[in-house]
Each structure stands twice: as C-alpha cells, then as structure tokens.
Design an enzyme around this catalytic site. Sequence first.
Site, PDB file in Angstrom:
ATOM      1  N   GLU A 366      85.019  38.634  33.012  1.00 49.91           N
ATOM      2  CA  GLU A 366      84.470  38.378  31.606  1.00 49.91           C
ATOM      3  C   GLU A 366      85.401  39.068  30.556  1.00 49.91           C
ATOM      4  OE1 GLU A 366      80.378  39.164  29.922  1.00 49.91           O
ATOM      5  OE2 GLU A 366      80.316  37.042  30.359  1.00 49.91           O
ATOM      6  N   HIS A 397      84.665  38.161  59.153  1.00 47.06           N
ATOM      7  CA  HIS A 397      84.318  37.124  59.993  1.00 47.06           C
ATOM      8  C   HIS A 397      84.078  35.892  59.189  1.00 47.06           C
ATOM      9  CE1 HIS A 397      83.330  39.849  63.122  1.00 47.06           C
ATOM     10  NE2 HIS A 397      83.054  40.847  62.400  1.00 47.06           N
ATOM     11  N   LYS A 521      77.218  27.227  26.269  1.00 45.59           N
ATOM     12  CA  LYS A 521      75.983  27.413  25.725  1.00 45.59           C
ATOM     13  C   LYS A 521      75.672  26.180  24.705  1.00 45.59           C
ATOM     14  CE  LYS A 521      76.050  32.468  26.311  1.00 45.59           C
ATOM     15  NZ  LYS A 521      75.885  33.799  25.577  1.00 45.59           N
TER      16      LYS A 521
HETATM   17  O1  F6P Z   1      76.825  34.665  28.097  1.00 46.90           O
HETATM   18  C1  F6P Z   1      77.551  35.809  28.484  1.00 46.90           C
HETATM   19  C2  F6P Z   1      76.669  37.142  28.366  1.00 46.90           C
HETATM   20  O2  F6P Z   1      76.747  37.083  27.077  1.00 46.90           O
HETATM   21  C3  F6P Z   1      77.011  38.081  28.882  1.00 46.90           C
HETATM   22  O3  F6P Z   1      78.290  38.927  28.346  1.00 46.90           O
HETATM   23  C4  F6P Z   1      75.878  39.143  29.061  1.00 46.90           C
HETATM   24  O4  F6P Z   1      75.929  40.165  29.884  1.00 46.90           O
HETATM   25  C5  F6P Z   1      75.057  38.128  29.366  1.00 46.90           C
HETATM   26  O5  F6P Z   1      75.358  36.796  28.768  1.00 46.90           O
HETATM   27  C6  F6P Z   1      73.494  38.345  28.975  1.00 46.90           C
HETATM   28  O6  F6P Z   1      73.234  38.550  27.524  1.00 46.90           O
HETATM   29  P1  F6P Z   1      71.966  39.171  27.114  1.00 46.90           P
HETATM   30  O7  F6P Z   1      72.201  40.623  27.907  1.00 46.90           O
HETATM   31  O8  F6P Z   1      72.323  39.188  25.492  1.00 46.90           O
HETATM   32  O9  F6P Z   1      70.981  38.210  27.593  1.00 46.90           O
END
Ligand code: F6P
Length: 557
Positions: A366, A397, A521
């Site tokens: 990421e 394994h 998203k």
């Molecule tokens: O969608 C990726 C992300 O933003 C990550 O970088 C982050 O760790 C995760 O989602 C959770 O985000 P949040 O802590 O804002 O819920």
Amino acid sequence: MPSASPLSRRPAWRALVAHREALGEVHLKTLFAEQPGRHRAFTRSAAGLTLDLAKQRWSPETRELLLALAREAGVPRAIGRLLDGERVNISEDRPALHTALRLPASASLVVEGEDLVPAVHHTLARMEAMVTKLHAGQWRGATGKPIRDVVNLGVGGSDLGPLMVTHALADFRAEGSQALEVHFASTMDGSQLADYLGRLNPETTLFVLSSKSFTTIDTLSNARTARDWLLARLAGERVGMPAALVMRQHFIGVSASPEKMHDWGIDDAHQLEFWEWVGGRYSLWGAIGLPIALVVGMDHFRELLAGAHAMDRHFREAELADNLPVLLALAGIWNVNFLDIRAHSILPYDGRLEYFAAYLEQLEMESNGKSVTHDGHQLDYATCPVLWGQLGPNAQHAFYQLLHQGTQAVVCDFIAPLRRYDEVADAATRAHLKEQHRLTLANCFAQSRVLMLGDEALADGDAQPSHKRYRGNQPSTTLLLERLTPATLGALIALYEHKVYVQAVIWDINPFDQWGVELGKRIAGETERILAGRRGQEAMDDSSRGLIEAFWAAEAE
Ligand code: F6P
C-alpha cells in the site's frame, strides 16, 4: 508527460546498469567462492536484530554503487526530513510522524511550532487508564457486570498491526489481562463478527471501533451490526437499560475524527484520538494499539515503543553502510530494478509471527505500490514487488516447491528468533520445545542454503534426473532476533517501515498516501445502490451485468 524520470538518468543508476551487465548471470555459489568471510562482510546488527544480506545476489561493489545511489537520491537528508516532521507526504501535504508516537516522554519534537510529545504521552496515559480499569474488572457493562471480551472492529491499518502484534507477543500477557479475551473482526461481510455475536455475552462485551477516518464502510457496517445487537439485548424491553448507558459502557472509539465518533454515538469520555499525521498502516504505536496494550499491558506496550525508537535512532545515526533499513532497502532496489525479481516472500520461522507477512503486505504494497513520481511523472522503472508470505515451516509444505523448482525468481526474507522458550517453567516441556526450536532453525538455515546453492548443497552431489534438480541461485535475506520480545518486535517493524521509506525516496514516490484504493470504494458504493435498487445495470459491461443479475436471481429464490 515525460517518460524518463530523473532516477534512471542518475550517474549511480547508470553505473549500476553497467555493473549488472558486467556481473551477468553470476551464481550465488560463485559469489561465495570468490569472497571468503562473506557472512561477516554483509552482516550488520542493531536494536537486537541481526541482518545477514550475504545470500543476496550481489558483490561488495554492487553495495558500494547502491550506497552511491542512496546518497545521490538524498537519502541521508530524507531520513532527517521524515524524523523531524517535515511534510514528506506531499500529496496530502502533511508529515508522516509515526516515529513521534514512540518518542520517550523526556524527548521533545517541535513541528510547525508545536511540541508533539506531550500530546502523544497524554494519549498513552488515557490508554493506560482504560487498560488498568479493564484489567481490574472495574469497567462494567450496562448491567453492572465486568467486561470479559473486547472485540476490535477495524480493517487495514486499524486491524493488521494490533492483530499481528497481539499474536506475536502472546507470551507477554499482562497479569490482569488473563480475565479478558481480545478478538478481531475486520471483514465487511460480517462473517467474523457473526461468530462472536453467536457466542459472546452482550452484557460483558466491549467493542473498540478503530478507524482513522471513521468513514470506512467495512468497519462502520460491523459497528452498526454490533450496536444493534447490543441495544436489542440490553436496551430492549426485557433488560431495559438506557440506550445511552449501553453506548457508553460498550464502545470505545479510536479515530482522528472526534466529531464523527461523537456523531456515531461514542461517548466523548471513551474516545481516543490520534492525528492526521499518522498514516493508518503506521498507526499501531498509538491509540490504534489499544488491543495490544489490553493483551500485553502498558509496560510491554512501552517496551514495544522503545524497541521501535531504538531502530529510529539507529536509522538517523548510523552510517548508510551500516544502516539496517538502508541496506535492506538497497537489496530490494537491486533485486527489483536490476535483477528484475518482482516477487518477494516473507517467511517467519516462529508461529508467533503468523500475521507478520499479512502486516507487511499492507505496509509495503500500500505504501510503495505506486507508478508516478512526486511531481506526477510516469515511472520508467519498477517499484514495489508482489509481496506475500506465510509461516516458513508451513510454507515448506505448501509453496516452497515453486521457490525451488519453479520458473520465477523470488527473493525471500527468513525471520527467526535465536533463543526461545527460556521462560517455560516445566523442565521436560522446556527441553522438548527447545529441541523443536533447534529443528526449526535447522530448517530455516537449510532452506536459505538450498535456495542459494541448489543441489550442490548435497555433499555427495549425485547426478539426478532433471525433475529432481535444484538450480539454486535464489537470493534471500536472513533476519535474526536475539529473542522475540516487545522491544525486538518493535525494532523489526520499524526496520521494515524505514526500509519502505528509503525505497520510496530512491524511487521518488510517496509512500504515505493510497489514492489507488479510492476508485474501488466509489464504484462499490454505486454498485451497491444498483444491487439494492434493482436497476441501473444496463449501462454496465456485459460481465458485471451478468454477475449482478446472477445475484438478483439468487435473491429471488
Ligand atoms: O482503504 C485503505 C485504507 O484507507 C487503509 O489505508 C487503512 O489502513 C484502512 O483503509 C482503514 O482505514 P480507517 O482506519 O480510516 O478505517
């Protein structure tokens, strides 16, 4: 948009390209034959960790050229910029100050006119108050019973760090934590949460809602289900506790957005705040680490921070040629950019590190899964490799076949503690477990040797049919921890965090944003509206339309 980036025009980069050509397809066994004392020459130690890079497919000259590249790319100055709180996260115009979370209380770090250390330690003190209360059985649910189960609801950085560390430090449980079980539910499908709701007692269950943004649908969906489960059982007609009391006693919120926590219904007194300058995947060191502190206690949590801080100091102070994060980063650059090795496996030889690979998958991919420079130019070189892993002994394994005889070049990180089980009280069990540990290290050392030498690792070296041959020449790193303790684990995580940063500096990319997850998203939101509204699919591609219609057909059955 220009296609040639400054990196591939740097003199040190060009020298490395020429050097790579001159080295040709040199085999690791040749490099070892040519350099007696190679282990010593390529091994460095700091903060309870020993890093052996001798089995990388490189020579002392390669390392010198890579160090020159690091200097040309401004790595020494960039280390200072990170640790001093400059705005290294350019696309979001803020610092990335996870290292501030592990500064001792006596330190001071003034960033843009404000000393951050008092606020960091204020949050630690608030965490400590919560931990103490929960361990003492004094945190009571709405009906007056002490809390026995804590479920962390979070995903990504708000899940993987605490999950990984609580498992890794299971031998360091704090005294008062025995009466408390800590669980993790992250998946948006609700399956993990449903398991807990099916067996936990709502009267004695507390949820920790961990979300930096407090907008992540995965976590908010789980949180809504948990809230309704609690309210139906405790504030419903039968039990009749006030809803506000249920919300107060059964939820803690951890976020960088107090307003959103408040709006969702988290009591102001039960909010733990952190800062926008802490990236999600770098956040286990503060309030997001509450589940860790609940398991191991604050003393061990502080040792974890101290171990990471020891690595931070090493990172700032050590010469580049002795600097563990820098060397680990440079080995990675060599593999990806010059040997064209795009697969990287993380192989811990200790069951306690079960989730370490999953943690690093987020940290590395990421952070450095990027393809444009800071100023928006398309890269003409590769960045983060595909990284995956599993416990080494189990992976032997499962997928080691590919490492040994597949067609891919893969670089491996072997990680193991040197000492184990000293604390086991029963002498006979301790002796057995120590034997198992020896067996495990034998496997760890054997695997890196076979990957390096191929069949030549065999003393008798009989000619074998081709399906039994091992070509070897797969590079690897071995990382030894003196023991697996809170401090060495802290140092280990910080080592990889800084490795990622050094690579990002050289690649000229931003390791602290993650714009690549946003479009998915948005489109998921639109798709959900189509699924729920049962229309709108016509405008989609044929495959997506077919999948949506299959779901509707199943729903109608
Ligand atoms: O969608 C990726 C992300 O933003 C990550 O970088 C982050 O760790 C995760 O989602 C959770 O985000 P949040 O802590 O804002 O819920």
